[in-house]
Design a protein around this motif. Sequence first.
Motif, PDB file in Angstrom:
ATOM      1  N   UNK A 182       0.870  -1.481  -0.260  1.00  0.00           N
ATOM      2  CA  UNK A 182      -0.292   0.132   0.106  1.00  0.00           C
ATOM      3  C   UNK A 182       0.499   1.152   0.084  1.00  0.00           C
ATOM      4  N   UNK A 183       1.651   1.306   0.467  1.00  0.00           N
ATOM      5  CA  UNK A 183       3.072   2.132   1.021  1.00  0.00           C
ATOM      6  C   UNK A 183       3.593   2.477  -0.383  1.00  0.00           C
ATOM      7  N   UNK A 184       3.669   1.552  -1.475  1.00  0.00           N
ATOM      8  CA  UNK A 184       4.255   1.395  -3.023  1.00  0.00           C
ATOM      9  C   UNK A 184       4.612   2.866  -3.862  1.00  0.00           C
ATOM     10  N   UNK A 185       2.760   3.303  -4.199  1.00  0.00           N
ATOM     11  CA  UNK A 185       3.502   4.477  -5.087  1.00  0.00           C
ATOM     12  C   UNK A 185       3.486   5.770  -4.257  1.00  0.00           C
ATOM     13  N   UNK A 186       3.080   5.732  -2.790  1.00  0.00           N
ATOM     14  CA  UNK A 186       3.778   7.015  -2.278  1.00  0.00           C
ATOM     15  C   UNK A 186       5.370   7.350  -2.249  1.00  0.00           C
ATOM     16  N   UNK A 187       5.526   6.141  -1.847  1.00  0.00           N
ATOM     17  CA  UNK A 187       6.924   5.786  -1.730  1.00  0.00           C
ATOM     18  C   UNK A 187       7.866   6.455  -3.124  1.00  0.00           C
ATOM     19  N   UNK A 188       7.303   6.059  -3.745  1.00  0.00           N
ATOM     20  CA  UNK A 188       8.185   6.306  -5.129  1.00  0.00           C
ATOM     21  C   UNK A 188       7.801   8.144  -5.897  1.00  0.00           C
ATOM     22  N   UNK A 189       6.637   8.431  -4.904  1.00  0.00           N
ATOM     23  CA  UNK A 189       6.318   9.890  -5.290  1.00  0.00           C
ATOM     24  C   UNK A 189       7.007  10.916  -4.529  1.00  0.00           C
ATOM     25  N   UNK A 193       3.590  16.198  -3.521  1.00  0.00           N
ATOM     26  CA  UNK A 193       2.238  15.089  -4.148  1.00  0.00           C
ATOM     27  C   UNK A 193       1.932  14.216  -2.569  1.00  0.00           C
ATOM     28  N   UNK A 194       2.382  13.408  -2.636  1.00  0.00           N
ATOM     29  CA  UNK A 194       1.789  13.162  -1.422  1.00  0.00           C
ATOM     30  C   UNK A 194       1.013  13.391  -0.841  1.00  0.00           C
ATOM     31  N   UNK A 195       1.359  14.423  -0.023  1.00  0.00           N
ATOM     32  CA  UNK A 195       0.439  15.310   1.496  1.00  0.00           C
ATOM     33  C   UNK A 195      -0.246  16.584   0.190  1.00  0.00           C
ATOM     34  N   UNK A 196       0.496  16.575  -0.683  1.00  0.00           N
ATOM     35  CA  UNK A 196      -1.141  17.937  -0.947  1.00  0.00           C
ATOM     36  C   UNK A 196      -2.359  16.829  -1.430  1.00  0.00           C
ATOM     37  N   UNK A 197      -2.348  15.679  -1.832  1.00  0.00           N
ATOM     38  CA  UNK A 197      -3.141  14.722  -2.609  1.00  0.00           C
ATOM     39  C   UNK A 197      -4.165  14.033  -0.764  1.00  0.00           C
ATOM     40  N   UNK A 198      -3.063  13.842  -0.495  1.00  0.00           N
ATOM     41  CA  UNK A 198      -3.782  13.368   1.431  1.00  0.00           C
ATOM     42  C   UNK A 198      -4.793  14.695   1.985  1.00  0.00           C
ATOM     43  N   UNK A 199      -4.516  16.283   1.747  1.00  0.00           N
ATOM     44  CA  UNK A 199      -4.260  17.533   2.491  1.00  0.00           C
ATOM     45  C   UNK A 199      -5.815  18.243   1.736  1.00  0.00           C
TER      46      UNK A 199
END
Length: 210
Positions: A182-189, A193-199
């Motif tokens: 589950x962490x794979x895409x976040x680790x590659x980004x 970007x990840x923080x913006x989507x989460x927000x």
Amino acid sequence: MIRCDKDGDLWTVTIDRPEKAGALTREMLTKLANIAEAAQDTKALILTGVGPVFSAGADLEAAKAGLATDPVWERLSDAIARLPGLTIAALNGTVAGGAFGMVLACDLRIAVPRANFFYPVMKLGFLPQPSDPPRLTALVGPARAKMILMAGQKVSATDACDWGLVDQICDPDQLIPQARAFSGDVLAAMPTHAAAIKAMIPAGGAANGN
């Protein structure tokens, strides 16, 4: 009793006290909070345990000494909720009492089939930590939150998944591999970007009204 294994931008934090059913002392909670506060630049964090129980909540003797109402619980769940990366509770077993706080603060929750969920604050005469009821309600709806917090119901992993409290049930040997997947895409980004989507996603999701 608290381990933090770092694999680049992926941190795996483990409650390692199986002989006491993962019961938490103030020292353990403080260490968990310190780790979460130090992980603000980490892309992904997995929270797990050892043995048949993730955590039974407050250590009995520590609870008698006032730990059940200590602000360290809120400090921990707030630190996890504020993490800009992906947080995953990989639940190796039962979650009880105050241990709910850190689990509810995570973005995703996966559990083994043997896990049960209960929060006996009504029976014990305590109030839940302030952030726990709204996070629980956002996941399962107000009536089911009352079933857990007021009616003292113990919820199986299957029902927890049906209710939205748990996102997926995994075989024990697949629990951590699935969390890492589950962490794979976040680790590659890029972390921004990840923080913006989460927000952009409301914390806890929308209450389903059940």
